[in-house]
Write a protein that holds these residues in place. Structure first.
Motif, PDB file in Angstrom:
ATOM      1  N   VAL A 201      32.976  17.658  61.100  1.00  0.00           N
ATOM      2  CA  VAL A 201      32.078  18.801  61.141  1.00  0.00           C
ATOM      3  C   VAL A 201      32.566  19.777  62.201  1.00  0.00           C
ATOM      4  CG1 VAL A 201      29.732  19.554  61.640  1.00  0.00           C
ATOM      5  CG2 VAL A 201      30.127  17.488  60.297  1.00  0.00           C
ATOM      6  N   MET A 202      32.624  21.050  61.829  1.00  0.00           N
ATOM      7  CA  MET A 202      33.142  22.055  62.739  1.00  0.00           C
ATOM      8  C   MET A 202      32.051  22.963  63.292  1.00  0.00           C
ATOM      9  SD  MET A 202      36.314  21.251  62.740  1.00  0.00           S
ATOM     10  CE  MET A 202      37.102  22.634  63.544  1.00  0.00           C
ATOM     11  N   ASN A 203      31.108  23.403  62.427  1.00  0.00           N
ATOM     12  CA  ASN A 203      30.144  24.401  62.868  1.00  0.00           C
ATOM     13  C   ASN A 203      28.924  24.409  61.952  1.00  0.00           C
ATOM     14  OD1 ASN A 203      29.206  26.476  64.482  1.00  0.00           O
ATOM     15  ND2 ASN A 203      30.083  28.069  63.193  1.00  0.00           N
ATOM     16  N   ILE A 204      27.789  24.846  62.478  1.00  0.00           N
ATOM     17  CA  ILE A 204      26.573  25.014  61.690  1.00  0.00           C
ATOM     18  C   ILE A 204      26.304  26.506  61.542  1.00  0.00           C
ATOM     19  CG2 ILE A 204      24.113  24.498  61.466  1.00  0.00           C
ATOM     20  CD1 ILE A 204      25.833  22.017  61.429  1.00  0.00           C
ATOM     21  N   ILE A 205      26.240  26.975  60.292  1.00  0.00           N
ATOM     22  CA  ILE A 205      25.942  28.383  60.020  1.00  0.00           C
ATOM     23  C   ILE A 205      24.443  28.494  59.764  1.00  0.00           C
ATOM     24  CG2 ILE A 205      26.445  30.359  58.530  1.00  0.00           C
ATOM     25  CD1 ILE A 205      29.108  28.969  57.832  1.00  0.00           C
ATOM     26  N   GLY A 206      23.715  29.053  60.728  1.00  0.00           N
ATOM     27  CA  GLY A 206      22.261  29.144  60.632  1.00  0.00           C
ATOM     28  C   GLY A 206      21.605  28.482  61.835  1.00  0.00           C
ATOM     29  N   ASP A 207      20.418  28.931  62.190  1.00  0.00           N
ATOM     30  CA  ASP A 207      19.686  28.397  63.334  1.00  0.00           C
ATOM     31  C   ASP A 207      18.765  27.271  62.869  1.00  0.00           C
ATOM     32  OD1 ASP A 207      18.444  27.881  65.707  1.00  0.00           O
ATOM     33  OD2 ASP A 207      17.326  29.773  65.806  1.00  0.00           O
ATOM     34  N   VAL A 208      19.074  26.037  63.261  1.00  0.00           N
ATOM     35  CA  VAL A 208      18.291  24.876  62.807  1.00  0.00           C
ATOM     36  C   VAL A 208      17.365  24.352  63.905  1.00  0.00           C
ATOM     37  CG1 VAL A 208      20.072  24.199  61.149  1.00  0.00           C
ATOM     38  CG2 VAL A 208      20.130  23.248  63.471  1.00  0.00           C
ATOM     39  N   THR A 209      17.231  25.055  64.993  1.00  0.00           N
ATOM     40  CA  THR A 209      16.398  24.604  66.112  1.00  0.00           C
ATOM     41  C   THR A 209      14.966  24.342  65.666  1.00  0.00           C
ATOM     42  OG1 THR A 209      17.755  25.951  67.607  1.00  0.00           O
ATOM     43  CG2 THR A 209      15.653  25.145  68.454  1.00  0.00           C
ATOM     44  N   ASP A 210      14.478  23.132  65.944  1.00  0.00           N
ATOM     45  CA  ASP A 210      13.105  22.712  65.620  1.00  0.00           C
ATOM     46  C   ASP A 210      12.805  22.755  64.122  1.00  0.00           C
ATOM     47  OD1 ASP A 210      12.459  22.245  68.300  1.00  0.00           O
ATOM     48  OD2 ASP A 210      11.939  24.360  68.607  1.00  0.00           O
ATOM     49  N   ASN A 228      28.006  12.787  59.485  1.00  0.00           N
ATOM     50  CA  ASN A 228      28.535  13.747  60.449  1.00  0.00           C
ATOM     51  C   ASN A 228      27.695  15.011  60.483  1.00  0.00           C
ATOM     52  OD1 ASN A 228      30.615  12.004  61.038  1.00  0.00           O
ATOM     53  ND2 ASN A 228      32.142  13.070  59.792  1.00  0.00           N
ATOM     54  N   ALA A 229      27.249  15.453  59.300  1.00  0.00           N
ATOM     55  CA  ALA A 229      26.406  16.642  59.226  1.00  0.00           C
ATOM     56  C   ALA A 229      25.085  16.414  59.939  1.00  0.00           C
ATOM     57  CB  ALA A 229      26.171  17.028  57.769  1.00  0.00           C
ATOM     58  N   ALA A 230      24.500  15.227  59.744  1.00  0.00           N
ATOM     59  CA  ALA A 230      23.225  14.907  60.400  1.00  0.00           C
ATOM     60  C   ALA A 230      23.377  14.915  61.918  1.00  0.00           C
ATOM     61  CB  ALA A 230      22.718  13.546  59.926  1.00  0.00           C
ATOM     62  N   ALA A 231      24.474  14.341  62.403  1.00  0.00           N
ATOM     63  CA  ALA A 231      24.719  14.328  63.840  1.00  0.00           C
ATOM     64  C   ALA A 231      24.873  15.748  64.386  1.00  0.00           C
ATOM     65  CB  ALA A 231      25.966  13.492  64.145  1.00  0.00           C
ATOM     66  N   ALA A 232      25.586  16.598  63.641  1.00  0.00           N
ATOM     67  CA  ALA A 232      25.785  17.976  64.082  1.00  0.00           C
ATOM     68  C   ALA A 232      24.468  18.751  64.084  1.00  0.00           C
ATOM     69  CB  ALA A 232      26.804  18.662  63.178  1.00  0.00           C
ATOM     70  N   LEU A 233      23.639  18.530  63.084  1.00  0.00           N
ATOM     71  CA  LEU A 233      22.345  19.215  63.009  1.00  0.00           C
ATOM     72  C   LEU A 233      21.426  18.799  64.158  1.00  0.00           C
ATOM     73  CD1 LEU A 233      21.783  18.964  59.156  1.00  0.00           C
ATOM     74  CD2 LEU A 233      22.103  21.085  60.444  1.00  0.00           C
ATOM     75  N   LYS A 234      21.408  17.511  64.461  1.00  0.00           N
ATOM     76  CA  LYS A 234      20.583  17.024  65.577  1.00  0.00           C
ATOM     77  C   LYS A 234      21.085  17.597  66.901  1.00  0.00           C
ATOM     78  CE  LYS A 234      17.832  13.917  65.501  1.00  0.00           C
ATOM     79  NZ  LYS A 234      16.347  13.870  65.459  1.00  0.00           N
TER      80      LYS A 234
END
Length: 311
Positions: A201-210, A228-234
């Protein structure tokens, strides 16, 4: 109308038959001592509209041969029309040439099914929509999104939802689900795959805070991408991460990987028969698509609209 079940997913076939309030056609699908597949239909199917329910999941080659030989047996028994109902279409990930001197196996399998004698195909959530064009016969590609969105609304409807695509290629699928969830916002995981079966996982496009994040994909195999995506989002501040996937291939150590990941839950359909590890996992839950398949089968038999099931 007749329903014939292969050995790939008997519980799903039985659930479809129960929904339609009709028995499965008596048939024998067995192996000779050298593992050759032999099929015998024990009921008259002459002039009948026959539906063969068979996923080409693991063991993929055995299940594919069962499907082809069953279709051939029905064709030689003078069935009027044969529909191959393939909840999970194996080889779908080989839908293009990723490099020189490589096959397009999805097209080959489509040719085999057509040559065997199928008149039409019914499947769910093809890995790539263009695979419908690989068949020279009518092909209905159903979507699991209606089943998933109903479950998400029931269980997590009060949460601050955000739908997340685990890669750029799945944006269309994620957007379709987000639209069903009252136009929930969309985020994308940008990843780089170094080698087959592994992802970074390199980057998250979008604000996932809370946000309560819903990862959506068509196939989960090794589960590396989702974990990997779940870890990056958390790490980016997501409140919780739940994944909804149409086809739970879950090969190798995938179930253990999900169990030790940041995923609160992985929800899959019963398009592939669950292994014992999947059945006992506390992190994996299954949704049935039997009513969806049964309704499509009924509409095909009655020559009515199948596309309205997508609404």
């Amino acid at each position: 109308m007749k329903l014939v079940a292969g050995n790939s997913n008997p519980p799903l076939a039985e659930a479809v038959a129960a929904y339609l309030n009709m028995p499965l056609t008596k048939a024998s699908i067995r192996r000779f001592s050298d593992e050759e597949v032999f099929v015998e239909i024990h009921e008259n199917v002459r002039g009948e509209d026959v539906f063969v329910i068979q996923s080409t999941s693991a063991p993929a080659n055995d299940n594919l041969m069962e499907l082809l030989i069953t279709i051939d047996a029905l064709r030689r028994a003078s069935a009027r029309r044969i529909t191959a109902v393939i909840p999970y279409f194996g080889y779908a990930r080989q839908d293009r040439k990723p490099g020189p001197r490589t096959p397009i196996s999805a097209k080959l399998v489509a040719n085999l099914i057509t040559t065997a004698g199928a008149h039409r195909v019914l499947t769910i959530d093809l890995h790539a929509g263009q695979i419908q064009g690989f068949f020279d016969i009518p092909t209905d590609n159903l979507f699991g999104a209606p089943v998933m969105s109903a479950d998400i609304t029931q269980r997590f409807g009060k949460e601050n939802l955000m739908v997340v695509s685990p890669d750029v290629g799945g944006v269309v699928r994620a957007r379709a689900l987000a639209k069903r969830l009252n136009n929930a916002p969309l985020a994308i995981v940008d990843k780089r795959r170094e080698r087959p079966g592994e992802s970074e996982v390199m980057n998250i496009i979008g604000d996932v805070t809370d946000r309560f994040c819903i990862l959506v994909d068509d196939i989960v195999d090794s589960a590396g991408t989702l974990c990997n995506a779940a870890a990056a989002l958390k790490a980016k501040g997501a409140k919780e991460v739940v994944a909804y996937v149409s086809h739970g291939v879950l090969s190798g150590g995938a179930v253990a990987r999900v169990g030790s990941s940041q995923l609160a839950e992985l929800v899959i359909t019963d398009s592939i028969m669950a292994t014992e590890a999947v059945r006992v996992s506390q992190r994996i839950r299954r949704l049935t698509i039997a009513p969806l398949i049964a309704e499509a089968v009924h509409r095909i038999a009655e020559e009515t609209s199948v596309s309205s099931l997508f609404d």
